[in-house]
Design an enzyme around this catalytic site. Structure first.
Site, mmCIF file in Angstrom:
data_model
loop_
_atom_site.group_PDB
_atom_site.id
_atom_site.type_symbol
_atom_site.label_atom_id
_atom_site.label_comp_id
_atom_site.label_asym_id
_atom_site.label_seq_id
_atom_site.Cartn_x
_atom_site.Cartn_y
_atom_site.Cartn_z
ATOM 1 N N CYS A 1 -28.755 22.524 -25.336
ATOM 2 C CA CYS A 1 -27.520 21.872 -25.763
ATOM 3 C C CYS A 1 -27.774 21.127 -27.064
ATOM 4 O O CYS A 1 -28.645 20.251 -27.135
ATOM 5 C CB CYS A 1 -27.043 20.900 -24.688
ATOM 6 S SG CYS A 1 -25.693 19.823 -25.235
ATOM 7 N N CYS B 1 -27.149 17.190 -26.714
ATOM 8 C CA CYS B 1 -28.254 16.460 -26.078
ATOM 9 C C CYS B 1 -29.448 16.336 -27.022
ATOM 10 O O CYS B 1 -30.099 15.287 -27.082
ATOM 11 C CB CYS B 1 -28.694 17.166 -24.803
ATOM 12 S SG CYS B 1 -27.653 16.884 -23.362
ATOM 13 N N CYS C 1 -21.705 20.866 -21.173
ATOM 14 C CA CYS C 1 -23.020 20.373 -20.775
ATOM 15 C C CYS C 1 -22.832 19.275 -19.739
ATOM 16 O O CYS C 1 -22.080 18.322 -19.955
ATOM 17 C CB CYS C 1 -23.771 19.836 -21.988
ATOM 18 S SG CYS C 1 -25.338 19.028 -21.583
ATOM 19 N N CYS D 1 -24.311 15.618 -21.215
ATOM 20 C CA CYS D 1 -23.677 14.830 -22.282
ATOM 21 C C CYS D 1 -22.195 15.122 -22.454
ATOM 22 O O CYS D 1 -21.524 14.466 -23.247
ATOM 23 C CB CYS D 1 -24.388 15.074 -23.613
ATOM 24 S SG CYS D 1 -24.072 16.718 -24.322
ATOM 25 N N CYS E 1 -18.362 32.463 -22.399
ATOM 26 C CA CYS E 1 -18.118 32.682 -23.819
ATOM 27 C C CYS E 1 -18.427 31.377 -24.544
ATOM 28 O O CYS E 1 -17.672 30.410 -24.456
ATOM 29 C CB CYS E 1 -16.667 33.102 -24.012
ATOM 30 S SG CYS E 1 -16.334 33.839 -25.602
#
Length: 214
Positions: A105, A108, A156, A159, A185
């Protein structure tokens, strides 16, 4: 407009900045150790998939720090839910990227935490123009219905960074031989890639227009 209906050299990313300033908040128990870069280290699901239903939200920064640490397009996609155009291949994005490794991510990482959200074993060439995955790293991605109730957003879990959307019932599990019938996607700008061979972290460099969002 949103990431919807799905190989590349990318630029080097430096060491992640630790979330140590007054405006940054990493909750107790959040590790900052490097993520395991080997795709085989992450479990794969059965037919049900492994998206979470709830967020953890233990990685937080102030909006000012998100803006400072993310590129303009990373910020707009991850924090404001915008969407990059389709077919952003390397070095612009990860649509055509199939190197072995793990996708982190990007939000993050800006807070100094390596959160693996997808792996190369979970990626497939689904043909929609954005990076496509048939499942996610367990515990690190969750879904919630869009405000209009029409689609399911994926974010995510650590976060709250926007990944894209998940689609089901398209027959892609049967077509590609996956255990799930999910198609995640995902925006390239939401991700940073960690190569399995231990090379430098890499991220897409697309800097053109993005669409929609808050």
């Amino acid at each position: 407009m949103s990431a919807c209906s799905d190989k590349g050299e990318t630029p080097v990313v430096g060491h992640p900045q630790k979330a140590a300033d007054a405006d940054a908040k990493v909750m107790p128990g959040v590790g900052i150790a490097a993520a395991d870069r080997h795709p085989e280290a992450y479990i794969l699901p059965g037919a049900k998939g492994q998206l979470s239903e709830e967020a953890i939200n233990d990685v937080q920064l102030s909006d000012a720090l998100w803006r400072e640490r993310l590129s303009v397009n990373q910020y707009r996609v991850l924090r404001k839910k915008a969407t990059e155009p389709r077919h952003a291949g390397g070095p612009q994005g990860f649509d055509d990227h199939f190197q072995p490794g793990v996708y982190l991510c990007g939000s993050c990482l800006a807070a100094g935490v390596e959160t693996p959200v997808y792996t190369s074993n979970m990626k497939f060439d689904c043909g929609c123009g954005w990076p496509g995955f048939w499942t996610n790293v367990v515990g690190n991605v969750y879904e919630q219905r869009d405000a209009d109730g029409q689609r399911s957003e994926i974010l995510c879990a650590r976060c709250g960074g926007h990944m894209g959307h998940v689609f089901r019932g398209e027959g892609m599990g049967r077509e590609f031989g996956h255990s799930t019938d999910e198609r995640h996607c995902v925006n390239s700008m939401s991700l940073v890639f960690a190569p399995a061979d231990g090379g430098n972290l890499v991220q897409p460099i697309y800097a053109g227009p993005v669409y929609g969002g808050e």
